[in-house]
Design a protein around this motif. Sequence first.
Motif, short mmCIF file in Angstrom:
data_model
loop_
_atom_site.label_atom_id
_atom_site.label_comp_id
_atom_site.label_asym_id
_atom_site.label_seq_id
_atom_site.Cartn_x
_atom_site.Cartn_y
_atom_site.Cartn_z
N ARG A 271 -4.91 21.72 11.90
CA ARG A 271 -4.11 22.52 10.97
C ARG A 271 -4.81 23.83 10.65
O ARG A 271 -4.17 24.87 10.50
CB ARG A 271 -3.78 21.72 9.71
N MET A 272 -6.15 23.80 10.55
CA MET A 272 -6.88 25.05 10.32
C MET A 272 -6.64 26.02 11.47
O MET A 272 -6.33 27.19 11.26
CB MET A 272 -8.38 24.79 10.17
N ILE A 273 -6.77 25.53 12.69
CA ILE A 273 -6.59 26.40 13.86
C ILE A 273 -5.16 26.94 13.90
O ILE A 273 -4.95 28.13 14.13
CB ILE A 273 -6.92 25.63 15.16
N GLU A 274 -4.19 26.08 13.67
CA GLU A 274 -2.80 26.52 13.69
C GLU A 274 -2.53 27.55 12.59
O GLU A 274 -1.81 28.53 12.80
CB GLU A 274 -1.86 25.34 13.57
N ALA A 275 -3.13 27.34 11.42
CA ALA A 275 -2.96 28.30 10.34
C ALA A 275 -3.55 29.66 10.71
O ALA A 275 -2.96 30.70 10.46
CB ALA A 275 -3.63 27.77 9.06
N TRP A 276 -4.73 29.65 11.33
CA TRP A 276 -5.38 30.91 11.70
C TRP A 276 -4.65 31.62 12.81
O TRP A 276 -4.49 32.84 12.78
CB TRP A 276 -6.82 30.67 12.13
N THR A 277 -4.24 30.88 13.81
CA THR A 277 -3.69 31.52 15.00
C THR A 277 -2.17 31.64 14.98
O THR A 277 -1.61 32.44 15.73
CB THR A 277 -4.09 30.74 16.27
N TRP B 22 -20.59 32.85 13.57
CA TRP B 22 -20.70 34.15 12.92
C TRP B 22 -22.01 34.87 13.18
O TRP B 22 -22.04 36.10 13.21
CB TRP B 22 -20.45 34.02 11.42
N SER B 23 -23.09 34.14 13.35
CA SER B 23 -24.37 34.85 13.49
C SER B 23 -25.11 34.50 14.78
O SER B 23 -26.19 35.02 15.03
CB SER B 23 -25.27 34.58 12.29
N GLY B 24 -24.54 33.63 15.59
CA GLY B 24 -25.22 33.20 16.81
C GLY B 24 -24.88 34.05 18.02
O GLY B 24 -23.85 34.72 18.07
N ASP B 25 -25.76 33.99 18.99
CA ASP B 25 -25.57 34.74 20.22
C ASP B 25 -25.88 33.88 21.45
O ASP B 25 -26.17 34.40 22.51
CB ASP B 25 -26.44 36.00 20.20
N ASP B 26 -25.83 32.56 21.26
CA ASP B 26 -26.07 31.62 22.35
C ASP B 26 -24.73 31.27 22.98
O ASP B 26 -23.89 30.62 22.34
CB ASP B 26 -26.77 30.38 21.82
N GLU B 27 -24.51 31.67 24.20
CA GLU B 27 -23.22 31.44 24.86
C GLU B 27 -22.89 29.96 25.00
O GLU B 27 -21.72 29.60 25.15
CB GLU B 27 -23.18 32.14 26.21
N GLU B 28 -23.88 29.09 24.95
CA GLU B 28 -23.65 27.65 25.13
C GLU B 28 -23.42 26.91 23.81
O GLU B 28 -23.10 25.73 23.81
CB GLU B 28 -24.86 27.02 25.85
N ALA B 29 -23.57 27.59 22.68
CA ALA B 29 -23.44 26.94 21.39
C ALA B 29 -21.99 26.47 21.16
O ALA B 29 -21.05 27.24 21.34
CB ALA B 29 -23.84 27.90 20.26
N PRO B 30 -21.82 25.20 20.78
CA PRO B 30 -20.47 24.68 20.53
C PRO B 30 -19.72 25.47 19.45
O PRO B 30 -18.50 25.61 19.51
CB PRO B 30 -20.70 23.24 20.07
N GLY B 31 -20.43 26.00 18.49
CA GLY B 31 -19.80 26.73 17.39
C GLY B 31 -19.04 27.96 17.82
O GLY B 31 -18.19 28.47 17.09
N ASN B 32 -19.30 28.45 19.03
CA ASN B 32 -18.53 29.59 19.54
C ASN B 32 -17.05 29.26 19.60
O ASN B 32 -16.21 30.14 19.65
CB ASN B 32 -19.02 29.99 20.93
N HIS B 33 -16.72 27.98 19.63
CA HIS B 33 -15.35 27.53 19.77
C HIS B 33 -14.77 27.00 18.46
O HIS B 33 -13.75 26.30 18.47
CB HIS B 33 -15.25 26.47 20.86
N LEU B 34 -15.41 27.33 17.35
CA LEU B 34 -14.95 26.83 16.06
C LEU B 34 -13.49 27.21 15.79
O LEU B 34 -12.74 26.44 15.19
CB LEU B 34 -15.84 27.35 14.92
N PHE B 35 -13.09 28.37 16.21
CA PHE B 35 -11.72 28.83 16.00
C PHE B 35 -10.88 28.66 17.27
O PHE B 35 -9.89 29.34 17.47
CB PHE B 35 -11.71 30.30 15.56
N GLY B 36 -11.27 27.75 18.13
CA GLY B 36 -10.59 27.52 19.40
C GLY B 36 -11.37 28.18 20.53
O GLY B 36 -12.45 28.73 20.32
N LEU B 37 -10.83 28.11 21.71
CA LEU B 37 -11.51 28.69 22.86
C LEU B 37 -11.60 30.20 22.73
O LEU B 37 -10.64 30.85 22.34
CB LEU B 37 -10.79 28.31 24.16
#
Length: 172
Positions: A116-122, A156-171
Amino acid sequence: MASDLQRKKVSVVFTAMDVNEDGFLERADFEALTDRWERLRGGDGADLREIMMRWWEALSATADADRDRRITQDEMLAAVADLQAMLDLVVATGEAMFEAVDEDGDGRVAEPEYARMIEAWTGRGAPSRGEFGRLDRNGDGTLSKSEFVTHWLEFWSGDDEEAPGNHLFGLI
């Protein structure tokens, strides 16, 4: 200066948050996001509205360089590039957002709450189970506050391309 990865992540989120598609983030965009999220969740959204407006105020205070109460994507990128110096603010915002996403207040974010968070954002359908699974590091089917905040920091503050958090708001 923001990295290419940070630019990509900010572009995805900025576009999603710019509800009226005018090229600026304004309080009205956050109100519209909140309205959409409340409709998806049903029920009373007073807590959600308070959290979202606090996030707008924090973002406005850190990113609105010219103080016109509108944030451009470039202003947001400049703020993101400086977030390493403001990790306490990033953590506090992540914790507040966790409270918004944890609809039932059980201290865990289940996949439907995340969807629901993702759908609300996107404004479009929820992500696949695979995306949620990428974030669920311990495989228990939920995100703890610690997991969520870690991902929030990675996004928000990471720069690691492999970090799972890069996908927090979806792909991305």
